[in-house]
Design an enzyme around this catalytic site. Structure first.
Site, short mmCIF file in Angstrom:
data_model
loop_
_atom_site.label_atom_id
_atom_site.label_comp_id
_atom_site.label_asym_id
_atom_site.label_seq_id
_atom_site.Cartn_x
_atom_site.Cartn_y
_atom_site.Cartn_z
N ASP A 33 -7.72 -7.52 1.21
CA ASP A 33 -6.94 -8.03 2.36
C ASP A 33 -7.44 -7.57 3.75
OD1 ASP A 33 -5.22 -5.25 3.44
OD2 ASP A 33 -6.04 -5.36 1.44
N ASP B 296 0.82 -1.30 0.11
CA ASP B 296 0.01 -0.05 0.02
C ASP B 296 1.00 1.22 0.03
OD1 ASP B 296 1.00 0.33 2.57
OD2 ASP B 296 -1.03 -0.46 3.37
N CYS C 58 -10.35 -29.65 8.65
CA CYS C 58 -9.48 -28.51 7.89
C CYS C 58 -8.29 -29.25 7.73
CB CYS C 58 -9.15 -27.45 9.06
SG CYS C 58 -8.01 -26.07 8.53
N CYS D 33 -5.43 -27.50 7.17
CA CYS D 33 -4.15 -26.88 7.58
C CYS D 33 -3.08 -27.64 8.67
CB CYS D 33 -4.44 -25.33 8.11
SG CYS D 33 -4.86 -25.62 9.97
N CYS E 110 -4.22 -27.79 12.37
CA CYS E 110 -5.34 -28.84 12.35
C CYS E 110 -4.86 -30.25 12.34
CB CYS E 110 -6.55 -28.38 11.52
SG CYS E 110 -7.50 -27.13 12.01
N HIS F 34 -3.89 -21.44 10.97
CA HIS F 34 -5.50 -21.74 10.56
C HIS F 34 -6.30 -20.78 10.47
CE1 HIS F 34 -9.38 -23.68 11.19
NE2 HIS F 34 -9.62 -22.80 11.79
#
Length: 432
Positions: free
Chosen positions: A329, A125, A367, A369, A372, A398
């Site tokens: 974002d 940005d 999940c 990830c 997890c 996660h």
């Protein structure tokens, strides 16, 4: 909807601009055929679509959630883990990197991606948000819940000193780190972002809030338009001067707060300029978020990408997608993780609760990830209570995966024609 014509190319347009492109894929209005009742509830056509952004460091399949790596790091998460959880790109903060370690350091390192060991696309940005928000003493100045412009336009947080002062040429501000005085202008922001070296950067704009008066919004919008022209001129000059560097796309930033005429004017003004894409920024009243995003995307060129700055709540994400936002974002997934909050299909929960002390299941059943697949709620609860930093790492992994996958699934749902059913099912469960 037919694509709006491209604005005429600037005579200063660098040849490298062809290294960046956007291709529209499937349109929501065509794949999902919304009913008359849905159109009426939305207030207008659904402008959502899938697409592909091509950058020198890879493609981004849209809609996409962009992980925030403010200081060239997604807080508490290694870049390898960010890639593994499915994030396609990372957004860093020009203001913070300018102050520390300095944009010249990143330039010498080979740019943001090389500096932080991230091989994929990157965003920065402009620094405008942080200059204004930190400069007025507020950590978060965009109130998405209320419109109250009865106060002064130069309000500051109680007990704070105003550290930022705007004039036609730019902004003087004091560093929140040590109080040193600095100057940002469109030209300085472009120089800083060119040195940082992200694939996509944003023009320097003036942030306004829902609390600013209508008169100030008009004055600020015109100043942001003039700054946008200066950003393009300096961007093209630097691109030509730094020949041999990968092309950095420049997005214009749309302001205008809650005013339809100002938002549409900003889109027409900046849409006619030679930007590579657009960021929808500034004050967005939550209940009107979809309407404001739709106003903007009805005016902006359809064949250029649109980034909505700073959202991650599921209802906001679906609203943004269906009204034409391609990327967005937010720091929220990692910020709430540091306070032990984790996302789950049935809502957001706080892992510090005593009920998790002997809960040996994963944060979310099913999940995929890393957290997890390998750790239990009980273990991460223990880490948080013991003030071990890795608790934030595991919950952040996660949470980022949760949001990234939800947006990926929304993209697939547009492609398959099931977006509205997927949205209804997801939100009904999350907010039940």
């Amino acid at each position: 909807m037919p694509a709006k014509p491209e604005p005429d190319a600037s005579p200063l347009q660098p040849a490298q601009q062809s290294e960046f492109s956007f291709r529209v894929g499937k349109r929501l209005s065509e794949s999902c055929a919304p009913s008359g009742a849905q159109l009426a509830a939305n207030g207008g056509d659904f402008l959502g679509r899938t697409g592909t952004i091509t950058t020198p460091h890879g493609e981004i399949q849209t809609p996409a959630f962009i992980a925030v790596g403010t200081k060239a790091t997604v807080k508490s998460v290694l870049p390898e883990s960010v890639a593994e959880l499915g994030a396609q790109a990372v957004l860093a903060n020009a203001y913070h990197l300018y102050l520390q370690p300095g944009a010249d350091i990143l330039d010498e390192a080979g740019g943001l991606g090389a500096f932080m060991n991230w091989a994929g696309p990157t965003f920065t940005d402009s620094g405008g948000f942080q200059v204004m928000s930190l400069g007025s003493g507020f950590k978060k100045v965009i109130d998405m819940n209320s419109v109250d412009n009865s106060g002064p336009d130069d309000a500051v947080a109680p007990g704070k000193e105003r550290l930022a002062h705007v004039d036609e040429e730019g902004v003087w501000f004091k560093s929140h780190l040590n109080g040193d005085r600095h100057r940002f202008s469109p030209e300085i922001s472009m120089n800083v972002q060119h040195q940082i070296g992200a694939d996509i950067m944003f023009a320097f704009d003036e942030l306004t809030t829902l609390q600013n008066s209508r008169g100030y919004q008009e004055e600020s919008l015109e100043r942001t338009r003039r700054w946008a022209e200066r950003c393009i001129t300096e961007h093209f000059r630097l691109t030509n001067e730094r020949a041999g560097k990968p092309y950095q796309a420049l997005f214009g930033v749309i302001q205008g707060a809650q005013y339809e005429d100002l938002r549409r004017k900003a889109c027409r003004d900046l849409g006619a300029m030679n930007f590579d894409g657009f960021g929808i920024g500034g004050a967005l009243e939550k209940e009107n978020l979809g309407t404001i995003v739709r106003w903007c995307n009805e005016e902006l060129p359809e064949n250029k990408p649109r980034h909505l700055l700073g959202i991650s709540e599921p209802d906001d994400i679906f609203t943004a997608i269906e009204n034409g936002a391609d990327t967005f974002d937010c720091v929220s997934p990692t910020r709430v993780a540091r306070n032990s909050a984790f996302y789950h299909p049935s809502g957001r929960y706080n892992l510090s609760g005593a009920k998790y002390k002997r809960d040996f299941g994963p944060l979310q059943e099913g999940c995929d990830c890393y957290a997890c697949l390998n750790y239990s709620r009980a273990y991460i609860h223990h880490l948080f209570k013991a003030k071990e930093m890795v608790s934030a790492t595991l919950i952040s992994i996660h949470n980022e995966r949760f949001v990234v996958k939800m947006v990926d699934d929304a993209r697939l749902a547009i492609e398959s024609g099931s977006f509205f059913e997927f949205k209804a099912e997801t939100l009904a469960k999350y907010y039940s």
